[in-house]
Design an enzyme around this catalytic site. Sequence first.
Site, PDB file in Angstrom:
ATOM      1  N   PHE A 153      36.103  61.332  17.259  1.00  0.00           N
ATOM      2  CA  PHE A 153      37.491  61.785  17.073  1.00  0.00           C
ATOM      3  C   PHE A 153      38.399  60.606  16.777  1.00  0.00           C
ATOM      4  CE2 PHE A 153      41.165  64.549  18.479  1.00  0.00           C
ATOM      5  CZ  PHE A 153      40.883  65.592  17.604  1.00  0.00           C
ATOM      6  N   GLY A 154      37.992  59.794  15.783  1.00  0.00           N
ATOM      7  CA  GLY A 154      38.859  58.741  15.258  1.00  0.00           C
ATOM      8  C   GLY A 154      39.790  59.348  14.220  1.00  0.00           C
ATOM      9  N   ILE A 156      39.443  59.916  11.026  1.00  0.00           N
ATOM     10  CA  ILE A 156      38.879  60.918  10.116  1.00  0.00           C
ATOM     11  C   ILE A 156      38.590  62.215  10.867  1.00  0.00           C
ATOM     12  CG2 ILE A 156      37.012  61.453   8.496  1.00  0.00           C
ATOM     13  CD1 ILE A 156      36.779  58.373   8.003  1.00  0.00           C
ATOM     14  N   THR A 177      35.063  58.063  24.402  1.00  0.00           N
ATOM     15  CA  THR A 177      36.209  58.104  25.310  1.00  0.00           C
ATOM     16  C   THR A 177      37.155  59.182  24.799  1.00  0.00           C
ATOM     17  OG1 THR A 177      37.122  56.312  23.989  1.00  0.00           O
ATOM     18  CG2 THR A 177      36.192  55.714  26.102  1.00  0.00           C
ATOM     19  N   ARG A 236      27.583  58.525   8.456  1.00  0.00           N
ATOM     20  CA  ARG A 236      26.494  57.650   8.028  1.00  0.00           C
ATOM     21  C   ARG A 236      25.181  58.395   8.254  1.00  0.00           C
ATOM     22  NH1 ARG A 236      29.760  55.207   5.665  1.00  0.00           N
ATOM     23  NH2 ARG A 236      30.228  52.973   5.694  1.00  0.00           N
ATOM     24  N   GLU A 265      19.559  55.850   2.162  1.00  0.00           N
ATOM     25  CA  GLU A 265      20.285  55.893   0.889  1.00  0.00           C
ATOM     26  C   GLU A 265      19.802  54.813  -0.062  1.00  0.00           C
ATOM     27  OE1 GLU A 265      24.677  56.035   1.199  1.00  0.00           O
ATOM     28  OE2 GLU A 265      24.250  57.602   2.666  1.00  0.00           O
ATOM     29  N   HIS A 283      27.288  60.312  -1.412  1.00  0.00           N
ATOM     30  CA  HIS A 283      28.188  59.393  -0.675  1.00  0.00           C
ATOM     31  C   HIS A 283      29.519  59.237  -1.424  1.00  0.00           C
ATOM     32  CE1 HIS A 283      28.144  55.991   2.517  1.00  0.00           C
ATOM     33  NE2 HIS A 283      29.383  56.431   2.324  1.00  0.00           N
ATOM     34  N   ILE A 284      30.237  60.354  -1.553  1.00  0.00           N
ATOM     35  CA  ILE A 284      31.500  60.347  -2.300  1.00  0.00           C
ATOM     36  C   ILE A 284      32.714  60.606  -1.401  1.00  0.00           C
ATOM     37  CG2 ILE A 284      30.511  60.948  -4.552  1.00  0.00           C
ATOM     38  CD1 ILE A 284      31.321  63.896  -3.986  1.00  0.00           C
ATOM     39  N   GLY A 285      32.544  60.379  -0.093  1.00  0.00           N
ATOM     40  CA  GLY A 285      33.645  60.643   0.845  1.00  0.00           C
ATOM     41  C   GLY A 285      34.967  60.015   0.434  1.00  0.00           C
TER      42      GLY A 285
HETATM   43  C1  GLV Z   1      32.424  54.809   3.165  1.00  0.00           C
HETATM   44  O1  GLV Z   1      31.402  55.338   3.523  1.00  0.00           O
HETATM   45  C2  GLV Z   1      33.187  53.915   3.984  1.00  0.00           C
HETATM   46  O2  GLV Z   1      32.764  53.602   5.110  1.00  0.00           O
HETATM   47  O3  GLV Z   1      34.250  53.480   3.521  1.00  0.00           O
HETATM   48  C1  GLV Z   2      35.540  57.422  13.764  1.00  0.00           C
HETATM   49  O1  GLV Z   2      35.209  57.997  14.770  1.00  0.00           O
HETATM   50  C2  GLV Z   2      36.409  57.947  12.716  1.00  0.00           C
HETATM   51  O2  GLV Z   2      36.359  59.154  12.486  1.00  0.00           O
HETATM   52  O3  GLV Z   2      37.188  57.170  12.134  1.00  0.00           O
END
Ligand code: GLV
Ligand code: GLV
Length: 316
Positions: A153-154, A156, A177, A236, A265, A283-285
């Site tokens: 839960f960072g 992203i 945490t 990942r 990958e 891997h196009i996030g």
């Molecule tokens: C992409 O996978 C990144 O970590 O920026």
């Molecule tokens: C890490 O947990 C993120 O989502 O940035």
Amino acid sequence: MKKVYITRAIDQEATDLLKDHFEVTVNPHDRELTREELLEVVPHYQGIITMLSNRIDEEILDRAKEVEIFANYAVGYNNFDVAGAKKRGILMSNTPGVLTDATADLAFALLLASARRLTESDRYVARGDFKEWHPKLLLGKELKGRTLGIIGFGEIGQAVAKRGRGFGMKVVYYNRTPRKAAAEALGAEYLDFEELLKRSDFISLHTPLSEATRHLIDARAISLMKDDVVFVNTSRGPIVDEQALIEALSAGKFFGVGLDVYEHEPVVPGALIDCERVINVPHIGSATVTARRAMAMLAAGNVIAALRGEAPPNEL
Ligand code: GLV
Ligand code: GLV
């Protein structure tokens, strides 16, 4: 004049900015550097911008006699030996923040596409199978009222939670945490890891890769998930035991799986490609024009700061 190397061509504006300050060399090939080429390059530069596929380990660091900074063109930095670099007084940086929405959008796109069987439907039409409409054609799942489980839960993970709420989902999360303030603001409930796996209808993975999270999603974790769960990974690959995932898929588990990342990958196992319930993307996030430009500018800014003797804004 200090010298900077960029291991793969990035945004021109960022490259030009670096050229105002340094002698800049960009990998001239339209392909990744081989390990040997990277080893050759490293001793001759003070600043190096790396891709997530460049493993910066002890062997590279030993050769980085003049390097002052390795600036990763990625938010994830599991390809970096940060402790090894610190020991040698070499700086490292990443590109946080600027790819949060792009990655959350992709996670949600995979989630929706899996829920509504979009790639399967597209192939159905392309094959010429769409001969008539009928009431049971390609039925999917609705999101509203369902539970979205977010692991990690960072920034992203939180951006995905926001999207889930927008679709009327109940959001639960697991993080090593608990992030109480963020969770409260987003209306997300903390669950322990196993409870999240058991209760979620949709699961999205957003944890960094470390020794602690390698194979976090193994056969046992998968066995705890609902049989008709939709599972998405945009973090990942090695966080998931890919073989266990494949075995569970072939045993009929999962309504759908959306994958942006893979354990080895760029290898995508045939079993994942052949499975109708799996959507694979390469891997196009962070692959939007906006995010990639911003990542390039951040990486350049980190190099400029470090080579001027200042702390890079995104120092690891
Ligand atoms: C992409 O996978 C990144 O970590 O920026
Ligand atoms: C890490 O947990 C993120 O989502 O940035």
